[in-house]
Structure formats: C-alpha cells, structure tokens
Write a protein that holds these residues in place. Structure first.
Motif, PDB file in Angstrom:
ATOM      1  N   ALA A   1       5.640  12.564   0.663  1.00 41.49           N
ATOM      2  CA  ALA A   1       5.082  11.857   1.818  1.00 41.49           C
ATOM      3  C   ALA A   1       5.541  10.397   1.824  1.00 41.49           C
ATOM      4  CB  ALA A   1       3.556  11.929   1.794  1.00 41.49           C
ATOM      5  N   THR A   2       5.614   9.796   0.647  1.00 44.19           N
ATOM      6  CA  THR A   2       6.079   8.416   0.536  1.00 44.19           C
ATOM      7  C   THR A   2       7.550   8.302   0.906  1.00 44.19           C
ATOM      8  OG1 THR A   2       4.461   8.018  -1.231  1.00 44.19           O
ATOM      9  CG2 THR A   2       6.269   6.438  -1.015  1.00 44.19           C
ATOM     10  N   VAL A   3       8.350   9.282   0.497  1.00 44.87           N
ATOM     11  CA  VAL A   3       9.770   9.299   0.876  1.00 44.87           C
ATOM     12  C   VAL A   3       9.912   9.388   2.395  1.00 44.87           C
ATOM     13  CG1 VAL A   3      11.902  10.644   0.786  1.00 44.87           C
ATOM     14  CG2 VAL A   3      10.591  10.256  -1.300  1.00 44.87           C
TER      15      VAL A   3
ATOM     16  N   TYR B   1       0.251   1.719  -3.780  1.00 47.43           N
ATOM     17  CA  TYR B   1      -1.142   2.155  -3.862  1.00 47.43           C
ATOM     18  C   TYR B   1      -1.387   3.571  -3.356  1.00 47.43           C
ATOM     19  CZ  TYR B   1      -6.152   2.423  -3.475  1.00 47.43           C
ATOM     20  OH  TYR B   1      -7.449   2.839  -3.611  1.00 47.43           O
ATOM     21  N   PHE B   2      -0.760   3.964  -2.275  1.00 42.97           N
ATOM     22  CA  PHE B   2      -1.037   5.280  -1.690  1.00 42.97           C
ATOM     23  C   PHE B   2      -0.717   6.425  -2.651  1.00 42.97           C
ATOM     24  CE2 PHE B   2      -0.493   3.697   2.964  1.00 42.97           C
ATOM     25  CZ  PHE B   2      -1.792   3.218   2.936  1.00 42.97           C
ATOM     26  N   ILE B   3       0.258   6.232  -3.531  1.00 48.42           N
ATOM     27  CA  ILE B   3       0.586   7.277  -4.506  1.00 48.42           C
ATOM     28  C   ILE B   3      -0.573   7.463  -5.476  1.00 48.42           C
ATOM     29  CG2 ILE B   3       2.135   7.909  -6.407  1.00 48.42           C
ATOM     30  CD1 ILE B   3       4.360   6.466  -4.915  1.00 48.42           C
TER      31      ILE B   3
ATOM     32  N   LEU C   1       0.853  -1.193   0.000  1.00 46.39           N
ATOM     33  CA  LEU C   1       0.000   0.000   0.000  1.00 46.39           C
ATOM     34  C   LEU C   1       0.887   1.241   0.000  1.00 46.39           C
ATOM     35  CD1 LEU C   1      -2.848  -0.874   2.542  1.00 46.39           C
ATOM     36  CD2 LEU C   1      -2.825  -1.148   0.045  1.00 46.39           C
ATOM     37  N   LEU C   2       1.911   1.220   0.836  1.00 44.46           N
ATOM     38  CA  LEU C   2       2.842   2.347   0.887  1.00 44.46           C
ATOM     39  C   LEU C   2       3.683   2.430  -0.382  1.00 44.46           C
ATOM     40  CD1 LEU C   2       4.385   4.632   2.337  1.00 44.46           C
ATOM     41  CD2 LEU C   2       5.784   2.880   3.443  1.00 44.46           C
TER      42      LEU C   2
ATOM     43  N   VAL D   1       3.052   6.783  10.955  1.00 48.40           N
ATOM     44  CA  VAL D   1       2.684   5.897  12.062  1.00 48.40           C
ATOM     45  C   VAL D   1       2.578   4.450  11.579  1.00 48.40           C
ATOM     46  CG1 VAL D   1       0.945   5.387  13.827  1.00 48.40           C
ATOM     47  CG2 VAL D   1       1.515   7.764  13.291  1.00 48.40           C
ATOM     48  N   LEU D   2       2.059   4.252  10.361  1.00 46.36           N
ATOM     49  CA  LEU D   2       1.964   2.899   9.817  1.00 46.36           C
ATOM     50  C   LEU D   2       3.318   2.206   9.780  1.00 46.36           C
ATOM     51  CD1 LEU D   2       0.481   0.598   8.303  1.00 46.36           C
ATOM     52  CD2 LEU D   2       0.911   1.868   6.180  1.00 46.36           C
TER      53      LEU D   2
END
Length: 431
Positions: free
Chosen positions: A277-279, A258-260, A254-255, A337-338
């Motif tokens: 944010a992913t970085v 998918y989240f992108i 997901l990280l 947090v994830l």
C-alpha cells in the motif's frame, strides 16, 4: 530539451532518489525492527515506549539538518553546487552501509543505540545539504517557463526513493520468515546502498556546474560570509520557506514512516500488504509531484501550493475514517487520495524556493529554509502521531494535528508574492 538538460535532470533525480532511499530505509526500519534490536531493555519492560524511542531517533537526525545546510550552503555558494552534491551523496551512503553492519544491543550493549544514533545524525547532516543543491542545479538550468517542471525532478526523487526502500523491505519480508527478517533480513536494504552510491556518483560527476553559479563566479566576487548576508536581507523569506514546508513534511512522514507501523501494529494488517500500500501511495505521490511542478508553470507556484494544502486539510478526517475500518483496500485508497495534496504542495517547491533568493545566497537560503521546515514538520511527526494515539486512544487526533499544520503552511505560502518568472541571474537584487 538539450543533452545537457537531460544529464542535469538525470543527475538530480538519481542523486536525490539514492539519498532518500537511504534516509527512508532507516525511517521504516525504525518502525518495524529497531525497538527490539537496539533498545532491547526498554522493549522488554515497555514495548510502547521502546517504539516511541525508536521513532524518535528518526527525528534526531533532523536537528542536524540545519548544520548540514549551513555548511553545504556556504561551500555550495562559494565552490559550486556539483561538488557539494557529490560529497553529500558519499556521506549518506557511508552512514547507511554502516547501519547495515551495526551489531545489536544483544551483541555490544549500550554502544549499539549510541552508534546507531550517531550514524543517523550523519544521515541528517548529509540530507541537510543534499536537497538545496539538487533543487538549484535543476532549476538554474531550466528555461524560465519550465522551472516548475525541471524543479520537480529532484522532488520526485522522494517518492521514487520511498518506492525503492519500501519495495526492498517488502521483498525481504516476503522472502524471509519473520525470525529471519528481524535477525538479518532488515540489513540487506542498508547494504544495497553501496551499489546505489557508485551509480549516483558516476552520474553526478558527469554533469556541468550550474550556469547561474558560473555567471556568479565570472561577474561577482563570491560572498565571504553568505550566511550573514543571507539573514541580513532575506530573513523573512527563510522563515516563510520553513513554514511553507511544515505541513507537507509532517504529512509526508506519516506515509513514509508512521502508516507502516500503525497499519501493522494498531490495525493488525499484514506487513507485506501495508508495504505494498505504501509503494502504491509513493507511486501516486510521484505522479502528482511531477504534475504539481508542471501546474505551477501554468497557474503559479502560490496557487498550486494553496490547492495542495487545501486538499490535504480536507482529507485528514476521511483518511482515518477509512483506515479505521481495518480493510487493506480502504487503507490503500486513503493513502492514494492523500498523495494528491502532497504532490501539489511538493512539486513546485524547488522552483519557488529558488526564485525567492538572490544568487549569491540562494544555496544557503533554500537549504536552511528547507532544513528548518523539516525540523518543525516531519522530524518528530511519527513520534507525535504515536504519542497522540497512545494518549487519546484515537487516530483522529493525528488528523487534527496535520490540519493545524496545514493552516500554518497555507498562511505562509499566501504571504509570498508570486515569484514565478523572476530573473535567477546574479544581477537580481536581494529581497
């Protein structure tokens, strides 16, 4: 830590970082640009379906990971860890570079998606053999009380590879216009793999073979059928290693992928903001993965896994509550947090898996268990997540999906007798 120890850790870290950079570049490009570039006819009629197909190509490669794991495991148990690591690195780099050169559907028609999928399959084959060798090379070199720490080094190659992949995509997205990025900018990260492969090859060639494998060669006759021997006495552990990995791999993808797509598409956030944010999430994942390995040397592998999966389970609903606000700051906080739970349920994996199998079939057991867990977990997690959102109209269904997988993985790891500190030499009896 000796000079050879440092060389081993540098080798496993460099190799897995480069391998996963290649793997993740594809996963992220699939969510951003592959639908219109390689599945144009479907995209013109049904963009949502084209996105699902594009994301599904991520998972196709996972189906070939077990084949890569079987062959790498067989020859890794017979010929050595280092040789297979060099080969898998070269295979991955070649596939990634060719994707960067691949013409689109508009240029060569239906051949474009076919060749794209074939190259993705080659990536999956390579990834299937990569992780097991890197994990064992690091753990088998480690002092008994520091296996978690040593084993965390190939693990942190995943978030570092994600940082590199996402960072390069962010840079190209920033330096080019949207039209330029979709036309040629997305190709640059794939082509950069050539330089990375040369670096990784040179680093890996300089490392000595695993001391346990050297002992195996000196003191026993290497098995002529390690796969048969593996399932004759270790079927339960293969199944457990696969199930233990399921939830971590699904939540991780997901990280990774998918989240992108979700942040830029469903939430309307800017591409550059979501990539940053992913970085940030990958950086946090790196820290907690390394800490998870260290913690497992102190309190045990099983307990560390249990804490990690409990954290992921508890955070699923709050995660999507924060994301649904549409704030990039809360989106980033949710991701950060994830990664606490992700890291704690990933850092101890190399050490734990190595300690669950005897030396003669260890490469096969570790690689095949990991590959099967990836198929059941992350292979189609982005596709399942997108399908759940499209069918239910809410992202909370994704949270329920990951929570169910956490229960499965938590039960599997709880069924393992704490393996920390067992002898990794060839004198250890089969499980």
């Amino acid at each position: 830590m000796s000079r050879e120890d440092r060389k081993v850790l540098a080798s496993t870290l460099a190799g897995t970082t480069i391998e996963w950079y290649d793997f993740f570049i594809y996963a992220q490009a699939a969510g951003l640009v592959f639908a219109p570039r390689f599945f144009a006819p479907v995209n013109e009629q049904a963009p949502g379906l084209a996105t699902l197909i594009s994301l599904a190509t991520i998972g196709i490669s996972f189906l070939f990971r077990p084949l890569g794991a079987i062959l790498a495991g067989r020859f890794g148990d017979r010929l050595g860890r280092k040789r297979m690591l060099v080969l898998t690195l070269l295979l991955m780099g070649a596939a990634t570079t060719l994707i960067g050169l691949l013409p689109t559907y508009a240029q060569i028609g239906a051949a474009a998606p076919v060749v794209l999928i074939l190259l993705r399959i080659l990536q999956g084959f390579s990834a299937g053999g990569e992780w097991g060798g890197a994990a064992l090379l690091s753990v088998e070199h480690a002092p008994r009380g520091r296996r978690g720490l040593f084993g965390a080094f190939p693990q942190i190659g995943v978030p570092i590879g994600l940082i590199m992949a996402t960072g390069v995509l962010w840079l190209m997205s920033t330096l080019t216009t949207p039209a330029q990025f979709e036309a040629w900018g997305w190709r640059v990260p794939f082509l950069l793999s050539v330089a990375l492969i040369v670096i990784g090859y040179l680093v890996r060639r300089a490392v000595e073979e695993s001391p346990v494998f050297q002992e195996l060669q000196q003191r026993t006759k290497t098995s002529s059928a390690p796969l048969r021997d593996l399932f004759r006495g270790n079927t339960r552990n293969v199944v457990l290693t696969a199930l233990i990995f399921v939830a971590n791999n699904a939540a991780g993808y997901l990280l990774i992928a998918y989240f992108i797509s979700y942040g830029t598409g469903a939430l309307g956030l800017s591409r550059s903001s979501v990539l940053l944010a992913t970085v940030a999430g990958a950086g946090s994942w790196l820290v907690f993965t390394l800490y998870g390995g260290v913690l497992s040397d102190r309190i045990g592998r099983v307990r560390t896994f249990q804490i990690g999966y409990a954290a992921v389970f508890a955070w699923m609903i709050p995660l999507f509550l924060l994301m649904e606000t549409g704030s990039i700051w809360l989106f980033t906080a949710a991701v950060l947090v994830l990664t606490v739970g992700l890291g704690l349920s990933y850092g101890p994996m190399s050490a734990m898996y190595a300690e669950m199998f005897p030396a003669s079939v260890r490469y096969s057991g570790v690689a095949i268990g990991y590959a099967l867990g990836a198929i059941l977990g992350g292979a189609f997690a982005p596709t399942i997540a997108e399908a759940l959102v499209q069918s239910t109209g809410t992202a909370f269904s994704i949270g329920a999906y990951i929570m169910a997988l956490c229960v499965i993985s938590l039960a599997a790891v709880t069924a393992v007798e704490e393996p920390g500190g067992v002898d990794l030499g060839v004198t250890r009896p089969a499980a």
